[in-house]
Structure formats: C-alpha cells, structure tokens
Motif scaffolding. Structure first.
Motif, short mmCIF file in Angstrom:
data_model
loop_
_atom_site.label_atom_id
_atom_site.label_comp_id
_atom_site.label_asym_id
_atom_site.label_seq_id
_atom_site.Cartn_x
_atom_site.Cartn_y
_atom_site.Cartn_z
N ASP A 125 -27.47 59.99 -17.34
CA ASP A 125 -28.66 59.22 -17.64
C ASP A 125 -28.31 58.06 -18.56
O ASP A 125 -27.75 58.25 -19.65
CB ASP A 125 -29.72 60.11 -18.31
N THR A 126 -28.65 56.86 -18.13
CA THR A 126 -28.32 55.67 -18.90
C THR A 126 -29.26 54.55 -18.51
O THR A 126 -29.82 54.54 -17.40
CB THR A 126 -26.86 55.23 -18.65
N LYS A 127 -29.42 53.60 -19.42
CA LYS A 127 -30.20 52.40 -19.11
C LYS A 127 -29.33 51.32 -18.48
O LYS A 127 -29.86 50.28 -18.05
CB LYS A 127 -30.83 51.86 -20.40
N GLU A 128 -28.02 51.56 -18.41
CA GLU A 128 -27.12 50.56 -17.84
C GLU A 128 -27.29 50.48 -16.32
O GLU A 128 -27.56 51.48 -15.66
CB GLU A 128 -25.67 50.88 -18.19
N ALA A 129 -27.11 49.31 -15.78
CA ALA A 129 -27.30 49.08 -14.35
C ALA A 129 -26.17 49.70 -13.55
O ALA A 129 -25.03 49.84 -14.05
CB ALA A 129 -27.35 47.58 -14.07
N THR A 156 -22.01 49.26 -13.78
CA THR A 156 -21.48 49.16 -15.14
C THR A 156 -20.43 50.23 -15.39
O THR A 156 -20.53 51.35 -14.89
CB THR A 156 -22.63 49.33 -16.16
N GLU A 181 -26.13 54.66 -8.40
CA GLU A 181 -27.57 54.73 -8.21
C GLU A 181 -28.08 56.17 -8.44
O GLU A 181 -27.33 57.13 -8.31
CB GLU A 181 -27.93 54.30 -6.78
N GLY A 207 -29.20 57.92 -11.06
CA GLY A 207 -28.92 58.74 -12.23
C GLY A 207 -27.61 59.49 -12.18
O GLY A 207 -27.44 60.50 -12.87
N ASP A 249 -19.58 45.74 -26.30
CA ASP A 249 -19.71 45.30 -24.92
C ASP A 249 -18.63 44.29 -24.58
O ASP A 249 -18.26 43.44 -25.40
CB ASP A 249 -21.08 44.66 -24.69
#
Length: 225
Positions: free
Chosen positions: A81-85, A88, A103, A105, A124
């Motif tokens: 689970d991550t907010k990164e696209a 990444t 894709e 999750g 980053d």
C-alpha cells in the motif's frame, strides 16, 4: 560504452569485485498475490528456476547459488500500500528490499544490499540514465582511500567482475548525477546486508527484471533507514 563514476564497495590484500563494492567497512552481517506460496515456502526448484543462468547475455551470467540466499529475499509479488504511482521504485534500506510499484495495490519486491553505516541516505531521485554492462570509474576520493583502484582511473570495462554488473540505473536529483546507482550483483551473500557506499544492489537476474520495466525519468523513493 558510457563511463560512469560511483562510490563503490575492501578485502585486505585483494582488489576484486567485492573490494570495489564494499570498501573498508562492511558487515555481511506479505502476502503473495495469486498463489499459495509465501517467500518462506517457495520451493527450491522454483527459486533455482527464477535465478537460473542467463547464457545469452553479452557476458554469460551464472546461476545464483540460492543456498546462500535467504528465501525472504526471493523476488515476489506482494501487497504494498502506497500513494506512489505505478512504475515508481521504492527502496527500503531498513528491510533490504526494493519495490517496483504495480497496479492494484501490489508491487514486485526484490531483495537488496544497501549502504553501510555512514553511507545511508534517503529522499527522492529519478532514473537519469540506464546502462548495460557499463564501464566503471572509481571516484577520486576512493582512489585516495584505496590507491590500488588507480589502475582503473580511466575506467574498468563492463563484465562480470565490474562493480556495476549487467545493468545499472543511475540516480539523479535536480538534473545532476548523485553518484548513486541501483546496480547488478552476482553475490547472493551480499543481499540483506549494508555493505556499499550508498548504492543499492540486486541480484543480476532481479536487476535485469527491474531494468526492463524502468524507463528513464522513473521516480525513485529511498526511505529512511
């Protein structure tokens, strides 16, 4: 072949691939999606197939001796689970993993070696360029610490003994090369250890797998250790 510089990892009295990568310090000290095996229960035969020889490379890559690799570092598809696209790359030096975000999750997870104490960093970056069987050039500060590296001051050609290995992702920040890389290693005993001068190493088979999925400009997130 592009020549690159980079901090690299020393065994006393020798100056081989491990010397370049490890320097003077170095201690050698999820859920599976779509299948019932976990990282700890993958069959040995499956691991041997995953890390088998790659004879069609420019320099034939031997099979990994998986007996020297902790099963938790086998390449896996895991819940992440991550907010990164998607696409990444996330480096988790605390746990010695590199994730390629997918894709839904999930992520492809690779076992890694990371920077030793004093060489860890976070933040980053992005993939500024990619190299296959790159030439490696020791930086001036390494030559001062290890004078035996001077013989490669004009570059060490690509090959199995080259510290950068079969594939390299060169990490940039704000348009400048950081000297840090994600590189290929042929030594399973390094995986799960902090040994480098800040670079991140994956087994050659894993690095080629990641390299093929990673275009230039890919975001790389290095988590705090």
């Amino acid at each position: 072949m592009k020549t690159v510089t980079g901090a690299a990892p020393s065994r006393r009295g020798t100056f081989d691939r491990r010397t370049f990568l490890f320097g003077s310090a170095a201690g050698l000290a999820a859920l599976e999606l779509g299948g019932c095996n976990t990282a700890d229960t993958m069959r040995l035969a499956d691991a041997q197939a995953l890390y088998g020889p790659m004879p069609n490379e420019k320099f034939a890559i031997p099979a990994v001796n998986v007996a020297k690799l902790d099963p938790k570092y086998y390449r896996r598809t895991v819940r992440y689970d991550t907010k990164e696209a998607p696409g990444t790359i996330v480096v988790d030096p605390k746990n010695y993993y590199v994730y390629h975000i997918e894709e839904g999750g999930s992520a492809t997870r690779y076992g890694a070696n990371v920077g030793r104490d004093g060489f860890l960093w976070s933040g980053d970056a992005y993939v500024g360029r990619k190299s296959e069987w790159a030439t490696w050039t020791p930086p001036a500060e390494m030559i001062r610490r290890q004078p035996e590296a001077a013989k490669y001051a004009r570059g060490m050609p690509g090959g199995l003994e080259n510290p950068l290995g079969a594939r390299t992702l060169h990490l940039y920040q704000n348009g400048k090369y950081t000297l840090y890389t994600i590189y290929a290693s042929s030594d399973p005993e390094t995986i799960g250890n902090g040994i480098t001068s800040g670079c991140v190493g994956l087994l050659s088979q894993d690095m080629i797998h990641l390299y093929e999925r990673t275009p230039v400009k890919t975001k790389v997130v290095v988590l705090p250790a």
